[in-house]
Structure formats: C-alpha cells, structure tokens
Design a protein around this motif. Structure first.
Motif, PDB file in Angstrom:
ATOM      1  N   PRO A   1       0.826  -1.223   0.000  1.00 49.34           N
ATOM      2  CA  PRO A   1       0.000   0.000   0.000  1.00 49.34           C
ATOM      3  C   PRO A   1       0.853   1.263   0.000  1.00 49.34           C
ATOM      4  CG  PRO A   1      -0.839  -1.597   1.578  1.00 49.34           C
ATOM      5  CD  PRO A   1       0.476  -2.131   1.099  1.00 49.34           C
ATOM      6  N   GLU A   2       0.428   2.221  -0.764  1.00 46.11           N
ATOM      7  CA  GLU A   2       1.174   3.475  -0.886  1.00 46.11           C
ATOM      8  C   GLU A   2       1.374   4.161   0.456  1.00 46.11           C
ATOM      9  OE1 GLU A   2       3.045   6.937  -2.365  1.00 46.11           O
ATOM     10  OE2 GLU A   2       2.797   4.936  -3.214  1.00 46.11           O
ATOM     11  N   ILE A   3       0.363   4.088   1.340  1.00 38.43           N
ATOM     12  CA  ILE A   3       0.459   4.789   2.617  1.00 38.43           C
ATOM     13  C   ILE A   3       1.620   4.273   3.457  1.00 38.43           C
ATOM     14  CG2 ILE A   3      -1.166   3.241   3.790  1.00 38.43           C
ATOM     15  CD1 ILE A   3      -0.904   7.044   4.289  1.00 38.43           C
ATOM     16  N   VAL A   4       2.003   2.994   3.286  1.00 36.89           N
ATOM     17  CA  VAL A   4       3.135   2.451   4.036  1.00 36.89           C
ATOM     18  C   VAL A   4       4.430   3.139   3.606  1.00 36.89           C
ATOM     19  CG1 VAL A   4       4.423   0.354   4.627  1.00 36.89           C
ATOM     20  CG2 VAL A   4       1.951   0.241   4.287  1.00 36.89           C
ATOM     21  N   GLY A   5       4.538   3.432   2.306  1.00 37.82           N
ATOM     22  CA  GLY A   5       5.734   4.107   1.817  1.00 37.82           C
ATOM     23  C   GLY A   5       5.791   5.585   2.134  1.00 37.82           C
ATOM     24  N   VAL A   6       4.638   6.179   2.489  1.00 38.92           N
ATOM     25  CA  VAL A   6       4.635   7.612   2.801  1.00 38.92           C
ATOM     26  C   VAL A   6       5.536   7.913   3.992  1.00 38.92           C
ATOM     27  CG1 VAL A   6       3.174   9.479   3.707  1.00 38.92           C
ATOM     28  CG2 VAL A   6       2.385   8.109   1.790  1.00 38.92           C
ATOM     29  N   SER A   7       5.625   6.985   4.947  1.00 35.21           N
ATOM     30  CA  SER A   7       6.470   7.230   6.125  1.00 35.21           C
ATOM     31  C   SER A   7       7.934   7.373   5.738  1.00 35.21           C
ATOM     32  CB  SER A   7       6.307   6.103   7.149  1.00 35.21           C
ATOM     33  OG  SER A   7       6.652   4.859   6.581  1.00 35.21           O
ATOM     34  N   VAL A   8       8.353   6.724   4.645  1.00 29.42           N
ATOM     35  CA  VAL A   8       9.729   6.885   4.163  1.00 29.42           C
ATOM     36  C   VAL A   8       9.958   8.332   3.746  1.00 29.42           C
ATOM     37  CG1 VAL A   8      11.361   6.219   2.355  1.00 29.42           C
ATOM     38  CG2 VAL A   8       9.950   4.486   3.450  1.00 29.42           C
ATOM     39  N   ARG A   9       9.027   8.867   2.975  1.00 31.15           N
ATOM     40  CA  ARG A   9       9.169  10.264   2.555  1.00 31.15           C
ATOM     41  C   ARG A   9       9.092  11.203   3.749  1.00 31.15           C
ATOM     42  NH1 ARG A   9       5.798   8.286  -1.422  1.00 31.15           N
ATOM     43  NH2 ARG A   9       3.941   9.312  -0.625  1.00 31.15           N
ATOM     44  N   GLU A  10       8.210  10.867   4.708  1.00 28.32           N
ATOM     45  CA  GLU A  10       8.050  11.733   5.875  1.00 28.32           C
ATOM     46  C   GLU A  10       9.346  11.818   6.662  1.00 28.32           C
ATOM     47  OE1 GLU A  10       5.683  14.241   8.349  1.00 28.32           O
ATOM     48  OE2 GLU A  10       5.446  13.464   6.318  1.00 28.32           O
ATOM     49  N   PHE A  11       9.997  10.672   6.922  1.00 29.85           N
ATOM     50  CA  PHE A  11      11.254  10.672   7.652  1.00 29.85           C
ATOM     51  C   PHE A  11      12.336  11.412   6.872  1.00 29.85           C
ATOM     52  CE2 PHE A  11       9.661   7.876  10.802  1.00 29.85           C
ATOM     53  CZ  PHE A  11      10.615   7.794  11.817  1.00 29.85           C
ATOM     54  N   THR A  12      12.406  11.158   5.569  1.00 30.42           N
ATOM     55  CA  THR A  12      13.457  11.781   4.769  1.00 30.42           C
ATOM     56  C   THR A  12      13.301  13.292   4.751  1.00 30.42           C
ATOM     57  OG1 THR A  12      13.575   9.812   3.370  1.00 30.42           O
ATOM     58  CG2 THR A  12      14.544  11.832   2.498  1.00 30.42           C
ATOM     59  N   ARG A  13      12.073  13.765   4.578  1.00 28.96           N
ATOM     60  CA  ARG A  13      11.858  15.212   4.454  1.00 28.96           C
ATOM     61  C   ARG A  13      11.876  15.914   5.806  1.00 28.96           C
ATOM     62  NH1 ARG A  13       7.413  15.525  -0.492  1.00 28.96           N
ATOM     63  NH2 ARG A  13       8.499  14.025  -1.830  1.00 28.96           N
ATOM     64  N   ARG A  14      11.878  15.155   6.882  1.00 30.29           N
ATOM     65  CA  ARG A  14      12.119  15.734   8.204  1.00 30.29           C
ATOM     66  C   ARG A  14      13.587  15.589   8.589  1.00 30.29           C
ATOM     67  NH1 ARG A  14       7.394  16.500  11.528  1.00 30.29           N
ATOM     68  NH2 ARG A  14       5.540  16.073  10.311  1.00 30.29           N
ATOM     69  N   SER A  15      14.414  15.144   7.632  1.00 29.99           N
ATOM     70  CA  SER A  15      15.858  15.013   7.829  1.00 29.99           C
ATOM     71  C   SER A  15      16.199  14.020   8.933  1.00 29.99           C
ATOM     72  CB  SER A  15      16.490  16.383   8.136  1.00 29.99           C
ATOM     73  OG  SER A  15      16.260  17.278   7.083  1.00 29.99           O
ATOM     74  N   LEU A  16      15.357  13.020   9.109  1.00 30.76           N
ATOM     75  CA  LEU A  16      15.628  11.959  10.073  1.00 30.76           C
ATOM     76  C   LEU A  16      16.290  10.786   9.373  1.00 30.76           C
ATOM     77  CD1 LEU A  16      12.253  12.025  11.985  1.00 30.76           C
ATOM     78  CD2 LEU A  16      14.474  12.483  12.993  1.00 30.76           C
ATOM     79  N   PRO A  17      17.131  10.037  10.087  1.00 27.93           N
ATOM     80  CA  PRO A  17      17.725   8.839   9.485  1.00 27.93           C
ATOM     81  C   PRO A  17      16.629   7.874   9.049  1.00 27.93           C
ATOM     82  CG  PRO A  17      18.799   9.384  11.569  1.00 27.93           C
ATOM     83  CD  PRO A  17      17.598  10.263  11.463  1.00 27.93           C
ATOM     84  N   VAL A  18      16.717   7.369   7.818  1.00 29.52           N
ATOM     85  CA  VAL A  18      15.694   6.476   7.308  1.00 29.52           C
ATOM     86  C   VAL A  18      15.649   5.181   8.112  1.00 29.52           C
ATOM     87  CG1 VAL A  18      14.923   5.202   5.254  1.00 29.52           C
ATOM     88  CG2 VAL A  18      15.880   7.483   5.018  1.00 29.52           C
TER      89      VAL A  18
END
Length: 521
Positions: free
Chosen positions: A174-191
């Motif tokens: 599901p796409e929503i599961v991958g959204v957390s990857v973008r969220e962490f990356t764009r908050r400059s958090l380690p993936v």
C-alpha cells in the motif's frame, strides 16, 4: 505539550460476538468511519490466482483457510477502521468481515508499538552534514511519524499481509506504508528510524498471527500450519523491506541537495539559536530575518502525494492579507509546512486584528481541508523564532483536540489559545486536573452544562449577558447553574479560577481534555 523544546524536536514530532462471514458478492455494508483521506495506489492487484471470473473470491488452500475464521475480540472493530474505504472494502470482499476486523484490531496494537528511538539526544538534519546541533544536549525526544500516519500505515500493512498470506497475490505494498519513508526523509531523520518502526509493527503482527493460529486450530494442527505460514511471512516481510529500501534510496537522492532541503537546514539553524549572519541568510533564503515577522504552521490531515503547493498558497494568502511584503515557506514532511511573512515598516497584522479589520487587510479564509496556526508578530531574529514557536504550540493543541477542535475553524490564533497552551504544558497532569475539578461535569452528556457555566464565568456571572450570548431565557441560565452546582457540590464561584481553567481546557480540547494524551493507544 509533549516537551518539544526545540524546533528540530517539533519538526520530528510533526511526523466478542462473531458475526457470520460474508462470502457472496460484497459484504453487507457496515457504517464506515475511516478517515476519508485519499491515498493513491493503495492495493493494486495485478494477479489474483485465488479469484474466479465471476468476481467472487475462491476459497483459499486448506492450509490457509483458517485465516477466514479469524475474528476480532471487539465485534465493532471495523467501525474504528481508518483506511481508505475502497481498500477496506476490497479486503472485506477477499477475506471476510471477521478477518478484516481482526486485522484492523491488530493494527491498533501495531500502531501503539514503541516508535523508534532516535540515535542521540537531539536528532537533527545535521546528522547528514556532519554539523553539530546547537540545542541543549539534555533534550531527548522520540522521533516518530505523526500518530495518524502511523495508524493508517499499520492498518494498511495488516490488511495487506493478511490478504497475501490468505492466498491473494498483490504486486505493490500500500502506498500509505511508503509515505512514512518520505516523511522521515523530508524531516531530515535517518531512514533507519522508518525501518525500526516498521520492524516493531511487523513483529507485533507476526506474533498475533501465530497466537491466533493456535487459538483457531489448536496446538496440534497449528504446528503443521505454522511451518507454511512462517515461509509465507518471511517472503512477505522481505518483499516489504526491499521495496521500502528502494523507495527510501530514491527519496534520499531526490530530497538531499534540493533547494527545499537547504532552506530547511538553514531555518533549523536559525530556530535552534545558532549565530546566523542576517545578510548571508538573506542571500540563501531570499528573506530578511532582521525584519518584523508573523509565523504560520500549515498542514492538512490527509497523506496524499500531491505536495504542499496548496498549503503554500493558503499561507501566502493569509500573510499577504496581514500586510506582509516578503514571504518564506519551508516544506516539512509530506503534508505540512512552516511559513513566515515580514514587512519593511511596522509589524504584520495579527490574526486578532485581521478578524476585526475591514478593507484590504481583511482576513482570508483558507480551504476547509487546510489548517493554519499563527503566532504573534515578533521583531527581528528573536521574533522569527518566537512567533514560530507560538504557531507550533497552537498547531499542537489543535491536533490534540482532534476532529472539530472544539468547534474552531482555521486559522487558529495563538493569542486566543495561549492560556490553554500554558495550562496543558503537561498533558498528563492537566488531564488529572480537569477530571478532578469537573467531576460529574466531565461526562459526555454534560457539554451544554459546561458551556453555560463557562459562559457564566466568562461574563462575570451576569445572567442576562449569558442569556443574550446563548440565546436562552434567564430562567434557563439560572436552572443550569444550580444544576451544575449540585453536581459539583459547591458554588461555581468557589475556587473559580480552577473551575474556569478546567472548563477552558474542555472547551478547547473536547474529549482529549478528559481522556488524556494516551487515549486510544
């Protein structure tokens, strides 16, 4: 709030009875109470070897058929689903209401699993650049995706894994599961934080699935089935992790080095209190931080992939109406941004001034789907920081209030909510305070009584003023006040400040003032 002391912290934290299984056609409809927030490409099923041409799913193989016997402990679990309606409907068609309800219930446990702890006392964008953060070393915060994104991701993941294990093939997670990857990356958090969080969710799901297998089949039959189940789960977990790892790498390449990432990095430096040269900052941001500023935090509730252009437009409209001639917007995650506006002479107008003003600077109402929280105008670099901190605290208390936010509509003004923000600086203690002070008045069916007593105290105990404000008779006001005093066991003017404060928190936060920060976990 939750002791989010620094701007980087705020950046990181903004992220019984068994009914019959329906087998023919679509399941009998249950009232849907999902978020209604559309996310594209949720369950695209290219091949379904277990489906037949008539549109009705075939029975799974014998070693997987037990999955259709799963039932939630709470028969109404499906009513609490937060997934996109189409995805939930498809899962119910494939595995039935009972198993879908089981997945929704287990997803609540998955979402409540402890988020990944950030490595170090103050996780920051600087971890990608080698620069040391300037915030106090004693600050320690759990870095996690926002709770609503986490809940929706966990539920989509549970439904996806269960339908796959039941024999219904799916190409994409599901796409929503991958959204957390973008969220962490764009908050400059380690993936890596994303994968730690995902692992804790999958561990929870696998454990519950094995326990339920034993409950349904019994220990002797479950022993054979769990061997096949283990192989299927290993394949699914490997597929999920490899897919998300590829997405994370693609997102990292696209984000780091972008103008938005560079702006975010410098803004975080300014907010952290670093010694930043204003002319140099102007060259990099195109915004003069030495002027007078009004800060906004802007967000939407859905987790779609359409970007933040609509949020920037809403922020621009409001800041222009406040008389700002220069603007700065910084995307934060996938569905929020920070914004500042400044003017050459004098302060930008506050929200209170906009609400009571006419002419060219009258307030511009944002789209209902967009939330805006505003700080107070402030002067220079310190005003840049302070106004943003106020906007962030306002956004946090509105998010805590949840749907409806006490009947308030955006934009939300720090000046109006400041007292509630201060009273809720410790959510756990403020919840105890509200329960203790209101007693029986804290019940769900006492909202009318609470509103009347609060209005009575707001208006200096004037019966006629309350009657005019609430459009009721003075006798009705008097009756309600007497009833409240009977329930409280004391006159409303006794310990008036404490009672008034508790009523204010209830007015702003709704049920969250009584249920506390851990409600629903």
């Amino acid at each position: 709030m939750n002791h989010l002391s620094g701007p980087r912290d705020r950046l990181h934290a903004l992220a019984e009875s068994d009914g019959p299984r329906t087998t023919g056609g679509f399941p009998s409809p249950l009232p849907y109470r999902g978020g209604g927030r559309h996310v594209e490409s949720t369950h695209r099923r290219a091949s379904r070897p277990a489906r037949i041409s008539g549109g009705e799913p075939e029975s799974p193989p014998a070693d997987q058929a037990w999955i259709l016997q799963l039932r939630p402990r709470n028969a109404a679990a499906l009513l609490e689903a937060v997934s996109e309606e189409a995805a939930l409907r498809e899962a119910r068609l494939l595995i039935g209401d009972g198993a879908a309800g089981w997945a929704v219930e287990v997803a609540g446990l998955m979402a409540a699993a402890a988020p990944a702890q950030a490595d170090g006392p103050y996780p920051a964008a600087s971890r990608h650049t080698g620069r040391q953060p300037t915030a106090p070393a004693q600050v320690s915060v759990l870095s996690r995706v926002p709770d609503d994104l986490r809940a929706r991701s966990a539920e989509a993941l549970a439904l996806y894994v269960l339908t796959c294990v039941a024999g219904y093939a799916a190409d994409d997670i599901p796409e929503i599961v991958g959204v957390s990857v973008r969220e962490f990356t764009r908050r400059s958090l380690p993936v890596g934080g994303t994968f730690d969080s995902l692992k804790s969710q999958l561990d929870c799901l696998v454990g519950e699935l094995f326990r339920s297998c034993q409950d349904v089949l019994g220990p002797s039959k479950a022993a054979d089935v769990t061997r096949t189940l283990s192989a299927a789960l290993v394949a699914q977990v490997q597929h999920i992790l490899l897919t998300l790892a590829e997405q994370a790498e693609n997102e990292r390449r696209g984000w780091f080095g972008s103008a938005a990432a560079r702006h975010q990095e410098l803004v975080l430096d300014i907010l952290d209190g670093a010694d930043v040269d204003a002319p140099q900052a102007f060259l990099r941001l195109g915004y003069d931080i030495s002027r007078s500023h009004l800060a906004l935090v802007v967000w939407r509730d859905d987790w779609g992939t359409r970007g933040t252009a609509d949020l920037a437009a809403a922020a621009t409209a409001l800041l222009r109406s406040a008389g700002c001639s220069a603007l700065l917007t910084v995307p934060v995650g996938v569905s929020s941004l920070w914004a500042w506006g400044s003017r050459t002479c004098g302060h930008p107008l506050s929200l209170r001034q906009l609400r009571h003003g006419d002419g060219p600077h009258r307030q511009v109402a944002p789209s209902p789907a967009v939330h805006i929280a505003a700080g107070l105008p402030g002067e220079g670099i310190e005003g840049f920081r302070t106004s943003h901190r106020q906007a962030g605290e306002t956004a946090e208390i509105i998010r805590a209030a949840g749907s409806g936010a006490g009947g308030r509509k955006p934009p939300y003004d720090y000046a109006e909510l400041e007292l509630a923000v201060l009273l809720r600086s410790r959510p756990d203690l403020s919840t105890e305070f509200v329960r203790r002070e209101l007693g029986p008045l804290a019940a769900d069916d006492m909202s009318e009584l609470r509103a009347t007593v609060k209005c009575y105290l707001d208006l200096e105990r004037s019966m006629s003023a309350v009657a005019d404000r609430l459009h009721i008779a003075k006798s009705s006001v008097a009756y309600r006040i007497r009833k409240a005093e009977r329930l409280l066991g004391r006159p409303v003017q006794e310990d008036r400040l404490r009672l008034h404060s508790a009523l204010l928190l209830c007015d702003v936060l709704g049920r969250a003032a009584v249920d506390g920060p851990d409600a629903g976990s």
